[in-house]
Design a protein around this motif. Structure first.
Motif, PDB file in Angstrom:
ATOM      1  N   PHE A 241       0.833  -1.214   0.000  1.00  0.00           N
ATOM      2  CA  PHE A 241       0.000   0.000   0.000  1.00  0.00           C
ATOM      3  C   PHE A 241       0.862   1.256   0.000  1.00  0.00           C
ATOM      4  CE2 PHE A 241      -2.541   3.341   1.960  1.00  0.00           C
ATOM      5  CZ  PHE A 241      -3.739   3.239   1.268  1.00  0.00           C
ATOM      6  N   GLU A 242       0.469   2.229  -0.862  1.00  0.00           N
ATOM      7  CA  GLU A 242       1.105   3.536  -0.889  1.00  0.00           C
ATOM      8  C   GLU A 242       0.095   4.579  -0.467  1.00  0.00           C
ATOM      9  OE1 GLU A 242       2.657   4.156  -4.746  1.00  0.00           O
ATOM     10  OE2 GLU A 242       4.161   2.557  -4.603  1.00  0.00           O
ATOM     11  N   GLN A 243       0.557   5.783  -0.251  1.00  0.00           N
ATOM     12  CA  GLN A 243      -0.347   6.827   0.223  1.00  0.00           C
ATOM     13  C   GLN A 243      -1.498   7.041  -0.756  1.00  0.00           C
ATOM     14  OE1 GLN A 243       2.136  10.304   0.444  1.00  0.00           O
ATOM     15  NE2 GLN A 243       1.522  10.986  -1.567  1.00  0.00           N
ATOM     16  N   SER A 258      -9.909  12.440   2.652  1.00  0.00           N
ATOM     17  CA  SER A 258      -9.101  11.583   3.528  1.00  0.00           C
ATOM     18  C   SER A 258      -7.775  11.245   2.858  1.00  0.00           C
ATOM     19  CB  SER A 258      -9.861  10.295   3.847  1.00  0.00           C
ATOM     20  OG  SER A 258      -9.069   9.434   4.636  1.00  0.00           O
ATOM     21  N   CYS A 259      -6.694  11.363   3.637  1.00  0.00           N
ATOM     22  CA  CYS A 259      -5.353  11.011   3.157  1.00  0.00           C
ATOM     23  C   CYS A 259      -4.763   9.991   4.129  1.00  0.00           C
ATOM     24  CB  CYS A 259      -4.459  12.251   3.071  1.00  0.00           C
ATOM     25  SG  CYS A 259      -2.747  11.889   2.599  1.00  0.00           S
ATOM     26  N   ILE A 260      -4.408   8.797   3.637  1.00  0.00           N
ATOM     27  CA  ILE A 260      -3.813   7.756   4.465  1.00  0.00           C
ATOM     28  C   ILE A 260      -2.400   7.502   3.977  1.00  0.00           C
ATOM     29  CG2 ILE A 260      -4.873   5.955   3.025  1.00  0.00           C
ATOM     30  CD1 ILE A 260      -4.935   4.199   5.552  1.00  0.00           C
ATOM     31  N   MET A 261      -1.446   7.466   4.934  1.00  0.00           N
ATOM     32  CA  MET A 261      -0.034   7.320   4.584  1.00  0.00           C
ATOM     33  C   MET A 261       0.584   6.276   5.514  1.00  0.00           C
ATOM     34  SD  MET A 261       2.908  10.264   4.314  1.00  0.00           S
ATOM     35  CE  MET A 261       1.994  11.076   3.017  1.00  0.00           C
ATOM     36  N   PRO A 262       1.125   5.150   4.969  1.00  0.00           N
ATOM     37  CA  PRO A 262       1.707   4.086   5.805  1.00  0.00           C
ATOM     38  C   PRO A 262       3.064   4.505   6.367  1.00  0.00           C
ATOM     39  CG  PRO A 262       1.974   3.563   3.490  1.00  0.00           C
ATOM     40  CD  PRO A 262       1.157   4.811   3.542  1.00  0.00           C
ATOM     41  N   LEU A 263       3.405   3.931   7.572  1.00  0.00           N
ATOM     42  CA  LEU A 263       4.711   4.187   8.165  1.00  0.00           C
ATOM     43  C   LEU A 263       5.777   3.291   7.579  1.00  0.00           C
ATOM     44  CD1 LEU A 263       2.809   5.521  10.320  1.00  0.00           C
ATOM     45  CD2 LEU A 263       4.548   4.920  12.016  1.00  0.00           C
ATOM     46  N   GLY A 264       5.387   2.077   7.165  1.00  0.00           N
ATOM     47  CA  GLY A 264       6.373   1.112   6.672  1.00  0.00           C
ATOM     48  C   GLY A 264       6.754   0.151   7.789  1.00  0.00           C
ATOM     49  N   ALA A 269      -0.334   3.048   9.986  1.00  0.00           N
ATOM     50  CA  ALA A 269      -0.636   4.099   9.001  1.00  0.00           C
ATOM     51  C   ALA A 269      -1.227   5.299   9.726  1.00  0.00           C
ATOM     52  CB  ALA A 269      -1.613   3.590   7.940  1.00  0.00           C
ATOM     53  N   VAL A 270      -0.936   6.485   9.178  1.00  0.00           N
ATOM     54  CA  VAL A 270      -1.498   7.738   9.692  1.00  0.00           C
ATOM     55  C   VAL A 270      -2.593   8.195   8.735  1.00  0.00           C
ATOM     56  CG1 VAL A 270      -1.038  10.162  10.186  1.00  0.00           C
ATOM     57  CG2 VAL A 270       0.630   8.426  10.831  1.00  0.00           C
TER      58      VAL A 270
END
Length: 643
Positions: A241-243, A258-264, A269-270
């Motif tokens: 998954f990417e942002q 909505s914006c979802i961004m993974p930490l890795g 995810a934030v």
């Protein structure tokens, strides 16, 4: 004849103008709304991505900071081999310095517990913690390990286990240092990342569980958000998954951007959300303003259309009414011209048509009056022609009288003067020793007076011949004219005065009367030689330069006594002299002859002078056609001067 239905031109023009105006307004407004929406969407996406990146960096910094602390403590040499008391002391200091750690556990190389230090009472159950530690037993002990988030059954707080291996200098595995980390300290950091009025920021794990959010109660309930579209996509594709940014239902069950961004690592995810109403508030405001603007523009377009339609059709109506009157026989009807456009031109043409129609119906009296006026005009023209013929006859008579005067002056007047001069000279020689001094002086005055009178008559004859004795224009080489003057007419005075004539560049060939141009140059050069201080050698410089329309300007410059400024405007007047005859000889006619020659050739003559420095006499004349294509002449010295 079939009657056609009447259609108002005013109404038609109003409708056409209104439709065109609405089309333009709709097109412009649609484009404005679209571009405003697109710009605002890009701004929101970039803004939320920045906030999400900031939140990701905050969470990563929190996890990395605690992991690095464990790595540092674990890297202390022989930590696993220290005495129990020393190991316990190390864990106590670490627990005291980091409130985030709830308990620390040191395991040996066989993953057996050596020492444990906790903030909890020994009587409290640690079943959930022990379960997470048991999960660690199946993990490679040489790698940093971060467990899944779990909720402590005693405090209901989210926890994770971070395990750091203990490796000695020989790369031998000696044990593991575990820390139970309380994630409630991360809540304040996430809650501080506020944006907008109703913006939301929260953190989820790889299962969709809420682990950090401003509403702590929802975190403590271990709420799972997999039912949300973005969260579901992250949970199902956590590894790849990417942002992602889109519009969907958010954590408050409202539609949000909505914006979802993974930490890795860890696999969290934030998520950053902003309600659609707030995100696109500028677009909504712009939409409202556009609506009001369109309504006002519609009213204005309707008013303008009605006004323009009436303004356009009013002259047409006037034209129709005037045509009806003319059809009934009223030829005095006219239309007032109110504009200068096509309608105005039509009105002018209509009025002209009415005027022509009136002329075609003019009565016989008007026709007779016009005939009489024409007869009077013809009689007046005949009278003027007779007067013109009479004037021409008188002018011819005057010209003949002038010719007779020239003949008389050249024969009848000069002959007595020659006799006076001749016999006076004879008497002067024969009575030279017999007359007294006073008689000798009187005889000399008589001879000089007769000589001056003869010269004055000769000057008048020359002046008269400028107009009476002329030759057709021909090619005249100014260089050749000046050479001949040096050798003939001016040779004696040049030798007497040791005068110098310089021509820096060849002079052009002009189209003129060669005799008169020769007389013009002779007079101007002779004046430059004559009017000199006694101790100065005369120097004459002759140059030329092109002027507009095939004209050339010839300049004769001397180094003589010059002319005062107040006399420059009067020196070309006949008989005008600036010096006495004792100072400089002359009749005062030479420059008048020069002026008349130049004016006869259609040119101009003038002078520029500075007292005791010299004068520059100039005149303009038509250049020969063969030199018009090459007005700028090649430099060549014609005359370096004669002694």
């Amino acid at each position: 004849m079939k009657e056609t239905k009447f259609h108002s031109l005013t109404v038609t023009l109003t409708i056409v103008f209104l439709v065109l105006s609405i089309m333009v307004l709709l097109t412009a407004s649609s484009l404005q709304i679209y571009f405003n929406y697109k710009i605002q969407r890009d701004i929101i996406i970039k803004q939320q991505q920045l906030i999400a990146e900031k939140a990701v960096n905050t969470v990563k910094s929190f996890i990395n900071e605690k992991s690095n602390i464990l790595k540092t403590v674990a890297s202390i040499s022989n930590t696993a081999t220290f005495s129990y008391k020393e190991q316990k002391l190390i864990l106590e200091k670490l627990l005291g310095s980091e409130p985030v750690f709830r308990q620390l556990i040191l395991l040996d190389s066989k993953k057996q517990e050596i020492v444990r230090k906790s903030r909890l009472s020994n009587l409290l159950s640690l079943q959930s913690t022990n379960e997470e530690i048991d999960k660690f037993s199946g993990i490679n002990p040489r790698n940093l390990y971060i467990s899944s988030v779990y909720i402590d059954e005693i405090t209901s707080e989210p926890m994770i286990i971070i395990a750091s291996p203990i490796i000695d200098v020989l790369e031998n595995f000696k044990g593991t240092l575990l820390a139970e980390v309380n994630l409630k300290f991360m809540w304040d950091m996430i809650d501080s990342l506020k944006f907008g009025t109703n913006g939301q920021t929260y953190v989820i794990d790889k299962s969709g569980n809420l682990i950090a959010y401003g509403d702590i109660s929802r975190v403590l309930k271990r709420e799972n958000l997999i039912h949300l579209k973005n969260i579901a996509e992250f949970v199902n594709n956590s590894n790849s998954f990417e942002q992602n940014t889109n519009v969907s239902r958010g954590i408050l069950n409202t539609y949000s951007v909505s914006c979802i961004m993974p930490l890795g690592f860890p696999e969290w995810a934030v998520v950053v959300e902003l309600p659609v109403e707030e995100a696109y508030k500028p677009v909504i405001i712009s939409l409202h303003l556009t609506g009001w603007t369109m309504l006002l523009s519609f009213v204005l377009a309707l008013s303008t259309g009605i006004y323009l339609a009436h303004r356009i059709t009013r002259p047409v109506k006037n034209l129709r009414n005037a045509a009806n009157k003319i059809g009934k026989g009223s030829l005095d009807s006219k239309i007032e011209v109110e504009s200068s456009d096509e309608i105005g031109q039509l009105a002018v043409s209509f009025n002209q048509m009415v005027e022509d129609l009136k002329k075609t119906t003019t009565s016989i009296d008007n026709l007779n009056r016009e005939v009489m006026e024409r007869k009077k005009a013809e009689e007046e023209m005949q009278r003027l022609n007779a007067e013109l013929e009479s004037s021409m006859a008188k002018l011819e008579e005057a010209n003949q009288e002038m010719k007779n005067f020239v003949y008389i002056a050249s024969h009848d007047l000069r002959e007595p003067l020659r006799k006076i001069t001749s016999f006076g000279s004879i008497l002067e020689k024969s009575l030279k020793d017999k007359l007294s001094g006073e008689d000798t002086e009187n005889l000399t005055f008589m001879i000089d007076g007769a000589t001056r009178m003869n010269k004055m008559i000769e000057g008048l004859l020359v002046y008269a011949r400028v107009s009476s004795k002329t030759q057709p224009p021909q090619m005249v080489d100014l260089n050749e004219i000046i050479t001949q003057l040096q050798q003939l007419e001016l040779s004696v005075v040049l030798q007497e005065k040791n005068a110098i004539i310089e021509i820096p560049k060849p002079l052009p060939t002009i189209e003129a009367d060669s005799v008169q141009i020769r007389q013009l140059l002779q007079n101007l050069i002779a004046n430059g030689i004559k009017y000199q201080p006694k101790d100065r050698i005369p120097k004459i410089t002759i140059t030329s330069k092109p002027d507009a329309n095939g004209i050339v300007r010839v300049e004769i410059t001397d180094n003589g006594i010059g002319i005062k400024a107040e006399y420059l405007s009067s020196i070309f007047v006949m008989f005008k002299r600036l010096h006495t005859r004792n100072e400089y000889e002359g009749t005062g006619i030479g420059l008048s002859v020069c002026k008349k020659i130049v004016e006869r050739h259609g040119g101009k003559i003038g002078v520029e002078s500075h007292p005791d420095v010299g004068s520059t006499f100039w005149f303009t004349v038509q250049i020969a056609e063969k030199q018009l294509a090459n007005v700028v002449m090649e430099p060549s010295e014609i005359c370096d001067g004669l002694d």
